[in-house]
Design an enzyme around this catalytic site. Structure first.
Site, mmCIF file in Angstrom:
data_model
loop_
_atom_site.group_PDB
_atom_site.id
_atom_site.type_symbol
_atom_site.label_atom_id
_atom_site.label_comp_id
_atom_site.label_asym_id
_atom_site.label_seq_id
_atom_site.Cartn_x
_atom_site.Cartn_y
_atom_site.Cartn_z
ATOM 1 N N HIS A 386 0.826 -1.211 0.000
ATOM 2 C CA HIS A 386 0.000 0.000 0.000
ATOM 3 C C HIS A 386 0.857 1.255 0.000
ATOM 4 C CE1 HIS A 386 -3.911 -2.024 0.673
ATOM 5 N NE2 HIS A 386 -3.124 -2.959 1.198
ATOM 6 N N LYS A 517 33.075 10.444 8.606
ATOM 7 C CA LYS A 517 33.400 10.601 10.027
ATOM 8 C C LYS A 517 34.497 11.638 10.222
ATOM 9 C CE LYS A 517 32.473 5.797 11.444
ATOM 10 N NZ LYS A 517 33.121 4.581 11.983
#
Length: 552
Positions: A386, A517
């Site tokens: 859906h 990072k």
């Protein structure tokens, strides 16, 4: 072992020629031409799992050519090297030995002349003893109260894997409440801290290096919060634990040596749920169930190591994936678990696959001219039906998909489960064969030059057209048990390993993750002076200034 560019192999060239025959194939025709197609293209595993790969753009010739590629690239030798502890992660000079963590036969595996099984079994025993103390209430918090909550602080493999497993095995969980904190966004931690009592909570800090910024930032904030409430530093010994390969960093943080559960640098973070990084799993389901989990993975390891190419499930699924990404030019693969408990399965393998095989340089250091890892995505069924299934049914993208479902549900709502499985079967059928409008439309004016006479009824039918011809694998499992989940996860791990080897890339590093990072640390360190810095581009400076304007 030689590193071979796959597109230079004889098998790849044969596949390229074969693709010109197969590129316009229709799944409906493949099934109409062979009544035994399902039997030829499906494999049973231990009477617990059925893997049906018949709804793919393959014939027996296709499979033969794909398997010849695996043989020419000597995947069996690569498997042997991994299982024996050779340093196949060459960019970091490390073995890849998550298989050792579930080596239930306990046969010796040597790394640098040391039998790692001795250390593994020692840590397993330590996890067993500790988890039993916590679960039975023998382990007390600082004020003498039994533990009610466990907070796992990690990110990536130290979060996604354990979280996925504890959710998937929720029917087996005990009374302990397990929480996961991963995001450096303080909201994630804030919401968890609202739910717990420091007197009855233990914190597992899961970080291989014990330097991961998100994890250590969250751990430090928890430590401050805890000491503010408890007010005695000695209380940390009853509540804080480290799951790490870096013993010294854990000690420097303030973790008692007895509270450190080691794992090793040859355990990749995204494959670490089998190690001490999976302590939260043990605390959730108990050590005996964790052993069954390891046993299941070991069963798949044995299958992967010993099964012939033609019956080797990870090898076949990996080859089918390469067939699509490199010949049909598909960009994505979807995983749909028709089991609500497995709602994080796709997210976990999104990381394992994309962090492993998202590479553009081969093992020889050369730029790659073919496709490597696909984009992995998915949601549980029937929610996905859906949401985005419309695009798969009637869109312009070719999206190979895996459908996974248990035959037996853990709930007593039998009617719900029959409807769930009906949807599972309906979707794979519809994706393969489309709807009944197709035969009508092929004769309609839509397929002729003169479209002026197309009447309203015909037009309406056109919008309902679902041509099908979307490939799927169907994986039916008797029931989602610790054992069965173990072999399912191992199946996908080995599939990814095979893909990486056949694509001639190093699957067990992640330098792209490290770049982000390092840049974040640099920006954070220079945040106050970044406006005048020549090290940053105008866009970054502009975004920083916008942030500063509202954050004064």
């Amino acid at each position: 072992m030689k590193y071979i560019n796959p597109i230079q192999t004889r098998s790849w060239k044969i596949l390229k020629n074969h693709f010109h025959i197969m590129k316009n194939v229709n799944l409906k025709d493949l099934f109409l031409s062979d009544n035994n197609r399902f039997k030829k293209f499906s494999i049973f595993f231990e009477n617990e799992m059925l893997v049906d790969f018949s709804k793919n753009f393959i014939t027996q010739n296709t499979l033969k050519y794909l398997l010849n590629l695996a043989k020419e690239m000597d995947i069996k030798k690569a498997i042997q090297l991994m299982f024996s502890g050779k340093k196949i992660n060459e960019t970091e000079n490390r073995p890849v030995l998550h298989v050792a963590l579930r080596n239930r036969r306990n046969s010796p595996i040597f790394v640098d002349n040391t039998n790692v099984m001795l250390e593994i079994n020692h840590v397993l025993k330590k996890m067993k003893d500790f988890s039993e103390q916590v679960i039975t209430g023998e382990w007390k918090g600082y004020t003498g109260k039994s533990i009610s909550d466990v907070v796992n602080i990690g990110i990536g493999g130290s979060d996604l894997g354990p979280y996925m497993v504890t959710e998937a095995l929720r029917p087996y969980k005990n009374h302990l409440k397990i929480h996961y904190v991963s995001n450096i966004d303080g909201t994630h931690l804030f919401e968890v801290l609202k739910k717990i009592n420091p007197e009855t909570t233990i914190f597992l800090i899961a970080s291989k290096t014990f330097t991961t910024d998100e994890t250590i930032t969250n751990a430090n904030s928890v430590k401050i919060w805890f000491l503010k409430n408890i007010k005695k530093k000695s209380a940390l010994d009853k509540h804080f634990f480290a799951l790490s390969a870096n013993i010294q960093n854990a000690l420097d943080f303030g973790i008692n040596i007895e509270n450190i559960f080691q794992f090793w640098d040859w355990v990749g973070g995204r494959f670490s749920l089998w190690s001490s990084a999976g302590l939260s799993i043990i605390l959730s389901i108990g050590f005996s169930n964790f052993e069954k989990f390891l046993n299941g993975a070991y069963a798949m390891d044995n299958h992967f190591y010993n099964a012939e190419y033609e019956k080797n499930i990870p090898i076949i699924l990996a080859l089918i994936s390469i067939w699509y990404t490199n010949f049909f030019n598909t960009q994505t693969e979807a995983i749909f678990s028709y089991d609500q408990y497995m709602h994080r399965f796709a997210a976990y393998f999104q990381q394992v696959n994309m962090e492993s095989n998202g590479k553009s340089v081969d093992k020889n250091g050369k730029k790659i001219s073919y496709q490597t890892g696909p984009i992995i995505w998915g949601e549980p069924g029937t929610n996905g039906q859906h949401a985005f299934f419309q695009l798969i049914h009637q869109g312009t993208k070719l999206i190979p998909s895996d459908f996974i479902a248990p035959v037996i549900s853990h709930t007593h709502l039998k009617e719900h489960h029959i409807k769930l499985i009906s949807n599972f079967l309906a979707q794979t059928k519809a994706l393969a064969f489309g709807n009944s409008e197709i035969s009508f439309l092929q004769d309609s004016y839509f397929f002729k030059e003169n479209k002026k006479d197309l009447n309203k009824t015909d037009k309406k039918s056109l919008f309902k057209q679902c041509v099908g011809n979307q490939p799927t694998n169907s994986i039916l499992i008797r029931k989602i048990t610790p054992y069965n989940l173990g072999f399912l996860i191992a199946l996908y791990e080995h599939k990814i390993f095979v893909q990486g080897h056949l694509l001639n890339i190093f699957s067990f590093d992640q330098w792209g993750v490290e770049l982000g990072k390092n840049l974040a640390k640099n920006i954070y360190k220079n945040f106050s002076t970044i406006e005048n810095s020549k090290c940053f581009d105008s866009s970054t400076k502009g975004l920083i200034n916008f942030y500063k304007f509202f954050y004064k």
